[in-house]
Every structure is written in C-alpha cells, then in structure tokens.
Scaffold this active site. Structure first.
Site, mmCIF file in Angstrom:
data_model
loop_
_atom_site.group_PDB
_atom_site.id
_atom_site.type_symbol
_atom_site.label_atom_id
_atom_site.label_comp_id
_atom_site.label_asym_id
_atom_site.label_seq_id
_atom_site.Cartn_x
_atom_site.Cartn_y
_atom_site.Cartn_z
ATOM 1 C CG ASN A 135 -0.490 -0.131 2.483
ATOM 2 O OD1 ASN A 135 0.787 -0.468 2.802
ATOM 3 N ND2 ASN A 135 -1.242 0.477 3.491
ATOM 4 C CD GLU A 142 1.554 0.182 11.052
ATOM 5 O OE1 GLU A 142 0.548 0.100 11.625
ATOM 6 O OE2 GLU A 142 1.552 0.445 9.643
ATOM 7 C CB CYS A 200 -1.877 1.206 8.277
ATOM 8 S SG CYS A 200 -0.764 2.155 8.010
HETATM 9 P P1 NDP Z 1 0.307 -9.393 4.425
HETATM 10 O O1 NDP Z 1 0.564 -9.334 5.648
HETATM 11 O O2 NDP Z 1 0.028 -10.989 3.920
HETATM 12 O O3 NDP Z 1 1.448 -9.028 3.699
HETATM 13 C C1 NDP Z 1 2.522 -8.111 4.007
HETATM 14 C C2 NDP Z 1 3.812 -8.349 3.499
HETATM 15 O O4 NDP Z 1 4.327 -9.679 4.319
HETATM 16 C C3 NDP Z 1 4.113 -8.967 2.062
HETATM 17 O O5 NDP Z 1 5.518 -8.550 1.660
HETATM 18 C C4 NDP Z 1 4.086 -10.134 2.154
HETATM 19 O O6 NDP Z 1 4.791 -11.024 0.977
HETATM 20 C C5 NDP Z 1 4.620 -10.748 3.397
HETATM 21 N N1 NDP Z 1 4.295 -11.869 4.080
HETATM 22 C C6 NDP Z 1 3.144 -12.662 3.907
HETATM 23 N N2 NDP Z 1 3.062 -13.840 4.427
HETATM 24 C C7 NDP Z 1 4.270 -13.878 5.158
HETATM 25 C C8 NDP Z 1 5.130 -14.723 6.215
HETATM 26 N N3 NDP Z 1 4.429 -15.772 6.411
HETATM 27 N N4 NDP Z 1 6.137 -14.431 6.568
HETATM 28 C C9 NDP Z 1 6.936 -13.303 6.040
HETATM 29 N N5 NDP Z 1 6.355 -12.164 5.397
HETATM 30 C C10 NDP Z 1 5.186 -12.612 4.857
HETATM 31 O O7 NDP Z 1 -0.728 -8.726 3.877
HETATM 32 P P2 NDP Z 1 -1.805 -8.707 2.381
HETATM 33 O O8 NDP Z 1 -1.065 -8.220 1.297
HETATM 34 O O9 NDP Z 1 -2.045 -10.208 2.198
HETATM 35 O O10 NDP Z 1 -3.013 -7.833 2.753
HETATM 36 C C11 NDP Z 1 -4.071 -8.498 3.630
HETATM 37 C C12 NDP Z 1 -4.648 -7.464 4.673
HETATM 38 O O11 NDP Z 1 -3.675 -6.993 5.453
HETATM 39 C C13 NDP Z 1 -5.324 -6.250 3.955
HETATM 40 O O12 NDP Z 1 -6.521 -6.320 3.730
HETATM 41 C C14 NDP Z 1 -5.078 -5.294 5.196
HETATM 42 O O13 NDP Z 1 -5.955 -5.390 5.939
HETATM 43 C C15 NDP Z 1 -3.757 -5.580 5.915
HETATM 44 N N6 NDP Z 1 -2.511 -4.949 5.463
HETATM 45 C C16 NDP Z 1 -2.186 -3.921 6.262
HETATM 46 C C17 NDP Z 1 -1.334 -3.107 5.810
HETATM 47 C C18 NDP Z 1 -1.041 -1.805 6.926
HETATM 48 O O14 NDP Z 1 -0.368 -0.722 6.299
HETATM 49 N N7 NDP Z 1 -0.652 -2.090 8.154
HETATM 50 C C19 NDP Z 1 -0.342 -3.268 4.540
HETATM 51 C C20 NDP Z 1 -1.045 -4.206 3.606
HETATM 52 C C21 NDP Z 1 -1.997 -5.147 4.186
HETATM 53 P P3 NDP Z 1 3.791 -11.319 -0.377
HETATM 54 O O15 NDP Z 1 2.319 -10.413 -0.324
HETATM 55 O O16 NDP Z 1 4.651 -10.882 -1.481
HETATM 56 O O17 NDP Z 1 3.567 -12.760 -0.455
#
Ligand code: NDP
Length: 498
Positions: free
Chosen positions: A155, A253, A287
C-alpha cells in the site's frame, strides 16, 4: 505504457550490488487496468541465504564507515529521488493504483526521509551522564544490530521501505529487503538509486518473492537479527511468534480501525473534508484510513448530508488521469474482502447510505474498483466497527457525549490513529490525553503522518516499536553502556561509593 518508463520486462534481484535473474517469475498486474506491467522473481530460500551471507560481510565494513559519510549516500539518494520524482510517481500509480497526486506525496515522503535520516548521520545521539564514582566517565552509545530483514506491504511501496531502510543504513546495518509481490517496481527503482548513489555492494540486498518462501526464510534466518514488518495482523503475529522463539528483535506495524470524532461544536464542513480524505484516499487502503466516524447525535444528520454531497464529487478511475480522486483496489482478494464486509454490515443492521458495490462500468471493468461507501447508525460492537476492512468504507457511529466518544474510539483491538473535530480547547487536551492511539489529530483527519515524528500504534497495531522519527533508530540499534574508569584503582559500583 509502463515499459516506456521502466525499460525492462522482468525485474531481477539485487544481491551484492549485482542484478540477478531468477528461474521462476510471476506477473505483476496494474490494478487500474488489469494489464500486466512486469514480471517479478519468485526467489527461493537459497537466494535469501546468499543475500544474508553477503549482507553479513558487507555490514562489517559499512559499520566502520563514519556515520556522517554513511549519511552522504542518503543525501545522494534523496537528490536522485527528487530528480526522478515524477517518473517514480507514475510507476507507483501503475503498480499500486493510487492516484498520481497521492503517488507524488508518497515519493516526497521518501525524499523527506532520506534528508531527515541523512541528518541523523551527524547526530545518532547517545547520552553522557555523571558516573556515581569519582574519576569515572559514563555514556551510552548506539551500535548497529547487524543484518536487518525488512518486509514491506503493497500500500506504500516506497514510503514504508524508506522509513525502514534509511534509518537501518545510517545506523550502520546491512539490509535484506523483501518487497510485496504486488508492488515490486518501487523496490527495483530504489535499489537502482542506492546503486547510483554509491552505496557499497551488499549493504542493501533486494530479494523478490512470496511471503511464504522468501519472507519465512528471512524470519527464520539466524543471521538476521531484526525483522521490521508492516502488513496484516495475522501475518505479523505469525512473524512475532517465530522471532520470539529465536529471541530475535521484531518491529511490527499492522494497521488500525481508526476513528474521526465529530463533536457538536465542530466545523462540520472541515470535518466532512477530513473524513472524505481519510476514508477514501488511497481507496481506504491505508493503515491510518478512517473507517469509523464517531459523531455527536445532534450533528449526525447534517454531517451525513455534507458527506453525501462531498462523496458525489469523487471521480473514480485510473489514477494516471488526474481528474480522478479515487483509484482501484489492489487486487481481487482485496475487492472480495470489501464486498464481504458490505454484507456483514447490512446483516448486522447498519444502514447503507451510499456505495456498497463494485464498479464495473465500461472503462473500469478490467480493474478492481469499489464505490466509496457510507454506513450510518452502526453500533460500536458491529464487525464493521471493529475489523479492518482496508477499502473505501466508513461507518457512522452516533454517540451522546464526549466521554462516550472517547470510550467508543478506544473500544477496538487496534490503536493506530484517531482524530477529533471540536472547537473546545478543554476537549482537545482531554482527548489527546485519553485517546489511546499512537497518533492523534486535532481538527484534521486520521492520515498524514510527517516523517520526523514516530509512526505506529498501541494494542493490536504493533508491538511497541515505531517507524520513522528518531524513534526508528531504536529498532535498528542496540544501546551500549560504556564506563571509563580513569582512577587507576579498582572502584566498585554501589560498594565503593562514599
Ligand atoms: P500480508 O501481511 O500478508 O503482506 C505484507 C507483507 O508480508 C508482504 O510483503 C507479504 O509477502 C509478506 N508476508 C506474507 N506472509 C508472510 C510470512 N508468512 N512471512 C513473512 N512475510 C510474509 O498482507 P496482504 O498483502 O495479504 O493484505 C491483507 C490485509 O492485510 C489487508 O486487507 C489489510 O487489512 C492488511 N494490510 C495492512 C497493511 C498496513 O499498512 N498495516 C498493509 C497491507 C495489508 P507477499 O504478499 O509478497 O507474499
């Protein structure tokens, strides 16, 4: 269109200052158009192991470079980002979908962070303090932790990366960074900028790939001593549990359920502007997005009318068209999640005043668009009032008193950002004391963090650490207490004090 700016069809990992192609890749889709923009590596645990080994070696040299010289690299990074601001912003819109004006704001945040953290190269302050014994000197200094693992979401693909990597670098660490698979272009561009700015090989390494493979390998790697993560609550909790087992420092975060409080003495036009910007900017995928409005019963009807009028002015579409104010949702999974919450809200008895549907008009049909949505008469305990939706959906919760407003604001598991609109200075100060979030705004919406202040939240938003601000340095440094005894004799603390 992307190729005109990007010039490559397939991104490569950046390890040891070299660009490395991967055997396996996946495609990245522009959420505004459904078009493929580029291919990104799906790296393996072996790639992570290699990057960590290289980072470990590079860090030893980098830590010996005086901090003001490390900072010089960040000044150059900031300058190159500034020179490329428009190009970076357009690419950011193409991979993430946010409207160009917001993309420019995000790139600017990165530029600001470069200059701010470069300034830290001449500070990185420790403390001196009197020793309790004569002829003894006491001080505490910051030391780098070593190799830092950075895991970023889609995001804010460049801003969040700068919040984490710049303090890590200036403090003398080396970085292994896994960007979100949906938005790898900003990572590729930032790595190129590090290279051009003269950052020594191996100090920053970018390993593209999935969270389940690359992210997990980083979290489990014994030579990564800190993980700094932004993303979902579920993923963050899983990472924290694994880091806990290894006694590894972890900074999380993980979003919010942020509220705007509108009191009976508020400037309602200003409040409506703040709500529309905080709720629907970046299509609610921040967020800090406002997804609750806690409104005094006596001004509820007037505020609803003002919001509905302002929402009609929001043109929705491809963010590269500067007449559009709201762009797409990141992907189908995000869209489906939002849709499911509309049904949840309706079933719970909230009243849908506007939106609530996917947009599939001709020019939007290939992207993922959702209409800005307003619920009213929600109660504080409904799921739409409690859970992070991460879309352009906001719910009005009526209350009768200031005290009730504070209680409702604090009655969620998250604690990132909150805001209050009021003209009463006593309420302002009571609110900033009693709101339990990490960020509080007065007479402004819930978004718009400045990089020299700490960013992060309480309760389920995080685990006590902060991104940005000087506080970010605490994540990427260890405190070392240094005692110099120049008495020439054995002096025992607590024992030889006269
Ligand atoms: P994730 O938490 O899954 O992804 C965030 C990052 O973590 C990405 O780089 C992802 O990799 C990575 N990741 C995913 N699984 C693992 C793991 N097991 N170990 C280490 N790293 C990992 O969020 P999503 O993108 O799936 O979004 C889902 C929801 O999360 C959203 O709808 C929102 O509610 C929330 N979100 C909150 C954010 C914030 O700003 N606080 C930002 C984004 C999402 P990759 O995606 O490349 O597999």
């Amino acid at each position: 269109m992307t190729q005109t700016l990007l010039h490559v069809k397939q991104l490569e990992n950046f390890i040891d200052g070299k660009w490395r192609a991967a055997d396996e890749t996946t495609s990245v889709i522009n959420p505004a158009t459904g078009e493929e923009v580029v291919h990104v590596p799906l790296s393996t645990a072996d790639d992570v192991n290699e990057a960590v080994g290289i980072a470990k070696r590079a860090q030893k040299q980098w830590a010996r470079v005086p901090a003001p010289q490390r900072a010089e690299v960040l000044y150059r990074v900031g300058q190159i980002m500034k020179d490329r601001k428009e190009r970076l912003s357009q690419l950011l819109t193409m991979e993430n979908g946010k409207v160009l004006e917001e993309a420019r704001g995000e790139v600017q945040e990165g530029i600001d962070m470069a200059y701010y953290m470069a300034g830290e190269g001449r500070r990185l302050f420790g403390h001196t303090t009197p020793a309790e014994l004569d002829n003894k000197f006491a001080m505490s200094v910051r030391s780098p932790v070593g190799v830092v693992g950075i895991i970023t979401p889609w995001n804010f693909p460049i801003a969040i990366a700068t919040w984490k990597s710049f303090p890590a670098i200036v403090a003398g660490n080396a970085v292994v960074w896994k960007p979100a698979t949906e938005t790898p272009i900003m990572a590729y561009e930032l790595a190129k900028i590090f290279e051009e700015a003269g950052l020594p090989a191996g100090v920053v390494n970018v390993v593209f790939g999935s969270g389940s493979t690359v992210g997990e390998a980083m979290v489990n790697h014994e030579d990564i001593r800190v993980i700094s993560f932004t993303g979902s609550n579920d993923t963050g909790r899983g990472i924290a549990a694994k880091c806990g087992q290894q006694l590894k420092k972890v900074s999380l975060e993980m979003g919010g359920k942020n509220a705007v409080i509108v009191m009976d003495d508020a400037d309602l036009d200003l409040a409506a502007d703040g709500i529309v910007w905080s709720a629907f900017g970046t299509s609610g995928q921040r967020c800090t997005a406002a997804s609750r409005v806690i409104v005094h019963q006596s001004v509820k009807a007037e505020l609803e009318e003002k919001l509905l009028n302002k929402m009609k002015e929001l043109s929705i579409g491809n963010g590269l068209d500067e007449t559009n104010k709201v762009g797409p949702i990141i992907n189908k999974a995000g869209l489906d999640k939002i849709k499911s919450y509309i049904e949840i809200g309706k079933n719970e008895g909230a009243k849908l005043l506007a939106g609530g549907y996917e947009l599939t008009d001709d020019e939007l049909q290939d992207g993922y668009y959702f209409a800005p949505t307003l619920f009213t008469d929600a109660t504080p305990t409904m799921r739409i009032s409690q859970e992070e939706i991460f879309g352009p959906v906001v719910s009005l919760i009526p209350v009768d008193t200031f005290e009730e407003a504070i209680e409702v604001n604090n009655g969620v598991t998250y604690g990132l950002s909150s805001s209050i609109f009021t003209a009463d200075v006593n309420r302002v100060f009571r609110a900033q004391r009693d709101l339990d979030t990490g960020i509080v705004y007065v007479n402004a919406g819930t978004t718009g963090a400045e990089i020299h202040l700490p960013f992060g939240g309480t309760k389920g938003t995080g685990n006590g650490h902060r991104d940005s601000g000087v506080q970010a340095l605490d994540v990427f440094t260890e405190w070392k207490a240094v005692y110099v005894d120049y008495s020439g004799k054995l002096q025992r603390a607590q024992i030889d004090v006269e």
